[in-house]
Motif scaffolding. Structure first.
Motif, PDB file in Angstrom:
ATOM      1  N   SER A 225      65.391  54.305  12.690  1.00  0.00           N
ATOM      2  CA  SER A 225      65.607  54.281  14.138  1.00  0.00           C
ATOM      3  C   SER A 225      67.019  53.809  14.470  1.00  0.00           C
ATOM      4  O   SER A 225      67.629  54.294  15.416  1.00  0.00           O
ATOM      5  CB  SER A 225      64.567  53.401  14.822  1.00  0.00           C
ATOM      6  OG  SER A 225      64.690  52.068  14.401  1.00  0.00           O
ATOM      7  N   LYS A 226      67.565  52.898  13.672  1.00  0.00           N
ATOM      8  CA  LYS A 226      68.948  52.441  13.918  1.00  0.00           C
ATOM      9  C   LYS A 226      69.938  53.572  13.713  1.00  0.00           C
ATOM     10  O   LYS A 226      70.975  53.646  14.380  1.00  0.00           O
ATOM     11  CB  LYS A 226      69.295  51.287  12.970  1.00  0.00           C
ATOM     12  CG  LYS A 226      68.782  49.941  13.396  1.00  0.00           C
ATOM     13  CD  LYS A 226      69.206  48.858  12.397  1.00  0.00           C
ATOM     14  CE  LYS A 226      68.490  47.559  12.690  1.00  0.00           C
ATOM     15  NZ  LYS A 226      68.775  46.524  11.669  1.00  0.00           N
ATOM     16  N   ALA A 227      69.627  54.455  12.776  1.00  0.00           N
ATOM     17  CA  ALA A 227      70.517  55.589  12.506  1.00  0.00           C
ATOM     18  C   ALA A 227      70.363  56.701  13.543  1.00  0.00           C
ATOM     19  O   ALA A 227      71.092  57.689  13.488  1.00  0.00           O
ATOM     20  CB  ALA A 227      70.238  56.149  11.105  1.00  0.00           C
ATOM     21  N   GLY A 228      69.434  56.522  14.461  1.00  0.00           N
ATOM     22  CA  GLY A 228      69.253  57.519  15.510  1.00  0.00           C
ATOM     23  C   GLY A 228      68.219  58.578  15.197  1.00  0.00           C
ATOM     24  O   GLY A 228      68.131  59.583  15.891  1.00  0.00           O
ATOM     25  N   GLY A 229      67.446  58.366  14.154  1.00  0.00           N
ATOM     26  CA  GLY A 229      66.463  59.375  13.783  1.00  0.00           C
ATOM     27  C   GLY A 229      65.162  59.245  14.575  1.00  0.00           C
ATOM     28  O   GLY A 229      64.792  58.155  15.007  1.00  0.00           O
ATOM     29  N   VAL A 230      64.502  60.371  14.750  1.00  0.00           N
ATOM     30  CA  VAL A 230      63.168  60.377  15.355  1.00  0.00           C
ATOM     31  C   VAL A 230      62.175  60.496  14.210  1.00  0.00           C
ATOM     32  O   VAL A 230      62.242  61.435  13.426  1.00  0.00           O
ATOM     33  CB  VAL A 230      63.008  61.564  16.331  1.00  0.00           C
ATOM     34  CG1 VAL A 230      61.598  61.617  16.869  1.00  0.00           C
ATOM     35  CG2 VAL A 230      64.017  61.448  17.459  1.00  0.00           C
ATOM     36  N   ILE A 231      61.277  59.544  14.130  1.00  0.00           N
ATOM     37  CA  ILE A 231      60.380  59.475  12.974  1.00  0.00           C
ATOM     38  C   ILE A 231      59.227  60.455  13.137  1.00  0.00           C
ATOM     39  O   ILE A 231      58.525  60.444  14.147  1.00  0.00           O
ATOM     40  CB  ILE A 231      59.832  58.044  12.823  1.00  0.00           C
ATOM     41  CG1 ILE A 231      60.987  57.084  12.528  1.00  0.00           C
ATOM     42  CG2 ILE A 231      58.797  57.966  11.710  1.00  0.00           C
ATOM     43  CD1 ILE A 231      60.616  55.627  12.625  1.00  0.00           C
ATOM     44  N   ALA A 232      59.063  61.313  12.141  1.00  0.00           N
ATOM     45  CA  ALA A 232      57.899  62.203  12.088  1.00  0.00           C
ATOM     46  C   ALA A 232      57.017  61.683  10.966  1.00  0.00           C
ATOM     47  O   ALA A 232      57.207  62.012   9.797  1.00  0.00           O
ATOM     48  CB  ALA A 232      58.334  63.638  11.818  1.00  0.00           C
ATOM     49  N   ALA A 233      56.060  60.846  11.329  1.00  0.00           N
ATOM     50  CA  ALA A 233      55.226  60.169  10.329  1.00  0.00           C
ATOM     51  C   ALA A 233      54.120  61.107   9.854  1.00  0.00           C
ATOM     52  O   ALA A 233      53.309  61.592  10.643  1.00  0.00           O
ATOM     53  CB  ALA A 233      54.628  58.896  10.926  1.00  0.00           C
ATOM     54  N   VAL A 234      54.074  61.337   8.565  1.00  0.00           N
ATOM     55  CA  VAL A 234      53.128  62.285   7.983  1.00  0.00           C
ATOM     56  C   VAL A 234      51.832  61.576   7.630  1.00  0.00           C
ATOM     57  O   VAL A 234      51.841  60.475   7.088  1.00  0.00           O
ATOM     58  CB  VAL A 234      53.737  62.941   6.723  1.00  0.00           C
ATOM     59  CG1 VAL A 234      52.717  63.813   6.017  1.00  0.00           C
ATOM     60  CG2 VAL A 234      54.969  63.731   7.096  1.00  0.00           C
ATOM     61  N   GLY A 235      50.721  62.210   7.928  1.00  0.00           N
ATOM     62  CA  GLY A 235      49.431  61.652   7.559  1.00  0.00           C
ATOM     63  C   GLY A 235      48.412  62.759   7.412  1.00  0.00           C
ATOM     64  O   GLY A 235      48.735  63.952   7.532  1.00  0.00           O
ATOM     65  N   GLU A 236      47.183  62.367   7.147  1.00  0.00           N
ATOM     66  CA  GLU A 236      46.096  63.328   7.027  1.00  0.00           C
ATOM     67  C   GLU A 236      45.135  63.136   8.183  1.00  0.00           C
ATOM     68  O   GLU A 236      44.862  62.010   8.591  1.00  0.00           O
ATOM     69  CB  GLU A 236      45.353  63.128   5.702  1.00  0.00           C
ATOM     70  CG  GLU A 236      46.077  63.696   4.505  1.00  0.00           C
ATOM     71  CD  GLU A 236      45.283  63.549   3.229  1.00  0.00           C
ATOM     72  OE1 GLU A 236      45.687  64.127   2.219  1.00  0.00           O
ATOM     73  OE2 GLU A 236      44.265  62.841   3.245  1.00  0.00           O
TER      74      GLU A 236
END
Lengths: 137, 137
Positions: free
Chosen positions: A122-133
Motif C-alpha cells: 500500500s505504501k508503494a501505491g499498489g491496490v491489493i488483489a487478495a487471492v482466496g478460495e
C-alpha cells in the motif's frame, strides 16, 4: 559397350516417426507454455464466502507456509524490497486497475509476517488483489 | 507324389500413416476444451501511511472497527460471528458513502492467522468499505 540404365530412385519421406514427433512437440509446449511466476506449491489459500473473479496481473507478491516472501516468483528478504519493487513497476500508473498487485498468502501465516508486506504494497501505491478460495456460506 | 505348397505367411501390420493426424487432433481438442484456472478474491486499496496517520487523527467513536484478538472477532468491541459481521457491515451501507465515511478500522492483536484476517478484510471490502489497518505501537 554397356549402357547403364539410370535407375530412378523414388524419393519418399519416411513418415513412420511423425506420430512420435507430434507427441514430443505436444509435451514440450505443454510444459513450457506457461512459465510459473509464483511458486504456489506451498501456499494453501484462505477461504471466504463472497469473492469475485480477479484478473491476472503482472505484479504478484506471495507468502508461503514457511513465511518466505516472493516477488514475482523470486524470493526476497524483507518487505522493503517488496515496496521498492512494486513502486518501480507502478511508475506512471494512476488508474486503480493499472495498480493491481496480486497477493497470495498461506492461510496459516502469522500477522507479523503478512501485515508488513500488505503495508509495503500500500505504501508503494499498489491496490491489493487478495487471492482466496470461495467457500460455501 | 504329393505337391507341397508353401503357406504364404502374411505379415500383419497396423497402418500408422494417420497416427500423426490423430495426435494433432487430440492436441487441438484438449487445448480448446481445457479450462484455465481463474483467480478469485477481492480488491482492497489500503490507505497509504500518511493517509492512515491523518485518518487515525480524525477517527471518532462513530468509525466502525473490527478487532481480531485471541481467536475472537469483535465488531465495535462486541463479539460477533463472521456472518453477523457481514450482516452488520452491509447494514451500514458503506458503498453509498463517500470518503472517510467508508473507512472501517481493522485491528489485529496477538497472533492472528491470515485466514481470519482475510475473512475480515473480505467482509469489509465486499460491503463497500475501505480497510484501514491499525498497527500496534
Amino acid at each position: 559397350m554397356k549402357l547403364h540404365k539410370s535407375r530412378r530412385v523414388a524419393l519418399t519421406v519416411p513418415l513412420a516417426s511423425m506420430g512420435d514427433i507430434a507427441f514430443l512437440l505436444t509435451i514440450f509446449f505443454l510444459l513450457t507454455s506457461n512459465f510459473a511466476k509464483d511458486d504456489t506449491r506451498n501456499i494453501t489459500p484462505p477461504t471466504a464466502t463472497q469473492l469475485a473473479e480477479l484478473e491476472k496481473q503482472n505484479i504478484s507478491v506471495s507468502i508461503d507456509a514457511d513465511g518466505g516472501i516472493f516477488f514475482n516468483g523470486r524470493p526476497v528478504g524483507s518487505p522493503g524490497v517488496i515496496e521498492a519493487g512494486v513502486a518501480g513497476f507502478l511508475v506512471g500508473k494512476k488508474e486503480p486497475q493499472d495498480r493491481m498487485v496480486v497477493f497470495r498468502c498461506d492461510k496459516a501465516v502469522d500477522q507479523n509476517v503478512f501485515e508488513p508486506v500488505l503495508a509495503a504494497i500500500s505504501k508503494a501505491g499498489g491496490v491489493i488483489a487478495a487471492v482466496g478460495e470461495k467457500s460455501k456460506p | 507324389m504329393p505337391i507341397v505348397r508353401r503357406k504364404e505367411t502374411k505379415e500383419l501390420e497396423i497402418p500408422t500413416d494417420s497416427v500423426s493426424d490423430i495426435a494433432f487432433l487430440l492436441i487441438i481438442f484438449f487445448i480448446l476444451t481445457t479450462t484455465l484456472s481463474k483467480l478469485s478474491g477481492f480488491t482492497a486499496e489500503l490507505p497509504s501511511a500518511d493517509a492512515s496517520q491523518k485518518q487515525a487523527a480524525k477517527t471518532d467513536a462513530k468509525t466502525p472497527s473490527v478487532q481480531l484478538a485471541g481467536g475472537k472477532l469483535l465488531f465495535n468491541e462486541q463479539e460477533v460471528s463472521l456472518q453477523t459481521l457481514q450482516d452488520r457491515l452491509l447494514d451500514l451501507r458503506l458503498g453509498s458513502k463517500d470518503g472517510e465515511e467508508k473507512v472501517v478500522l481493522l485491528e489485529a492483536g496477538g497472533k492472528v492467522e491470515y485466514q481470519t484476517y482475510y475473512a475480515a478484510m473480505a467482509a469489509i471490502s465486499t460491503a463497500g468499505g475501505v480497510v484501514a489497518i491499525v498497527e500496534e505501537e
